[in-house]
Motif scaffolding. Structure first.
Motif, mmCIF file in Angstrom:
data_model
loop_
_atom_site.group_PDB
_atom_site.id
_atom_site.type_symbol
_atom_site.label_atom_id
_atom_site.label_comp_id
_atom_site.label_asym_id
_atom_site.label_seq_id
_atom_site.Cartn_x
_atom_site.Cartn_y
_atom_site.Cartn_z
ATOM 1 N N UNK A 1 0.662 -8.891 -2.948
ATOM 2 C CA UNK A 1 -0.494 -8.312 -3.632
ATOM 3 C C UNK A 1 -0.287 -6.805 -3.647
ATOM 4 N N UNK A 2 -0.386 -6.222 -4.808
ATOM 5 C CA UNK A 2 -0.143 -4.811 -5.021
ATOM 6 C C UNK A 2 -1.460 -4.046 -5.073
ATOM 7 N N UNK A 3 -1.606 -3.036 -4.214
ATOM 8 C CA UNK A 3 -2.779 -2.158 -4.281
ATOM 9 C C UNK A 3 -2.379 -0.775 -4.762
ATOM 10 N N UNK A 4 -1.103 -0.582 -5.030
ATOM 11 C CA UNK A 4 -0.588 0.718 -5.464
ATOM 12 C C UNK A 4 -0.657 0.804 -6.989
ATOM 13 N N UNK B 1 11.814 -9.087 3.670
ATOM 14 C CA UNK B 1 10.632 -9.791 4.173
ATOM 15 C C UNK B 1 10.551 -11.165 3.513
ATOM 16 N N UNK B 2 11.580 -11.972 3.750
ATOM 17 C CA UNK B 2 11.663 -13.266 3.061
ATOM 18 C C UNK B 2 10.644 -14.280 3.549
ATOM 19 N N UNK B 3 9.926 -13.989 4.614
ATOM 20 C CA UNK B 3 8.875 -14.896 5.074
ATOM 21 C C UNK B 3 7.584 -14.709 4.271
ATOM 22 N N UNK B 4 7.465 -13.607 3.539
ATOM 23 C CA UNK B 4 6.298 -13.371 2.686
ATOM 24 C C UNK B 4 6.425 -14.266 1.461
ATOM 25 N N UNK C 1 -1.926 -12.276 6.668
ATOM 26 C CA UNK C 1 -1.738 -11.058 5.878
ATOM 27 C C UNK C 1 -0.857 -10.046 6.604
ATOM 28 N N UNK C 2 0.107 -9.495 5.862
ATOM 29 C CA UNK C 2 0.991 -8.448 6.355
ATOM 30 C C UNK C 2 0.844 -7.250 5.424
ATOM 31 N N UNK C 3 0.402 -6.107 5.967
ATOM 32 C CA UNK C 3 0.213 -4.904 5.166
ATOM 33 C C UNK C 3 1.457 -4.031 5.313
ATOM 34 N N UNK C 4 2.056 -3.682 4.191
ATOM 35 C CA UNK C 4 3.225 -2.808 4.192
ATOM 36 C C UNK C 4 2.838 -1.472 3.582
ATOM 37 N N UNK D 1 0.863 -1.176 0.000
ATOM 38 C CA UNK D 1 0.000 0.000 0.000
ATOM 39 C C UNK D 1 0.901 1.227 0.000
ATOM 40 N N UNK D 2 0.559 2.210 -0.807
ATOM 41 C CA UNK D 2 1.350 3.440 -0.850
ATOM 42 C C UNK D 2 0.495 4.633 -0.439
#
Length: 94
Positions: free
Chosen positions: A70-73, A63-66, A47-50, A22-23
């Protein structure tokens, strides 16, 4: 591009840990991130929101555990970084 997208969809479906990009930049279409998070969690995804003003792809490697992103930007991010656009999820019922 179709093969790349199909591969990302398969990876997403098999993944348990999902990162959502998210941007805060004006003009980017974030949509309802909480609603997306809820839908993904109901399907058994963690889910992890960045949230960032600018997305640095090299930093995302930390964040190698991801397992899938999913891109929302900006929709063009998928051209530079292995991820799915949020609109791609609608095609598979997410």
């Amino acid at each position: 591009l179709r093969k790349k997208r199909k591969g990302q969809l398969i990876k997403f479906l098999a993944s348990k840990k999902i990162g959502v990009l998210v941007t805060t930049k004006p003009g980017q279409k974030q949509g309802d991130v909480e609603e997306l998070r809820s839908r993904l969690e109901k399907k058994g995804k963690e889910v992890y929101v960045l949230l960032a003003d600018e997305i640095n792809f090299a930093s995302l490697e930390d964040f190698n555990f991801i397992e899938a992103w999913v891109n929302t930007a900006c929709p063009r991010i998928v051209e530079d970084f292995k991820s799915l656009n949020v609109s791609d999820l609608e095609e598979i019922g997410y």
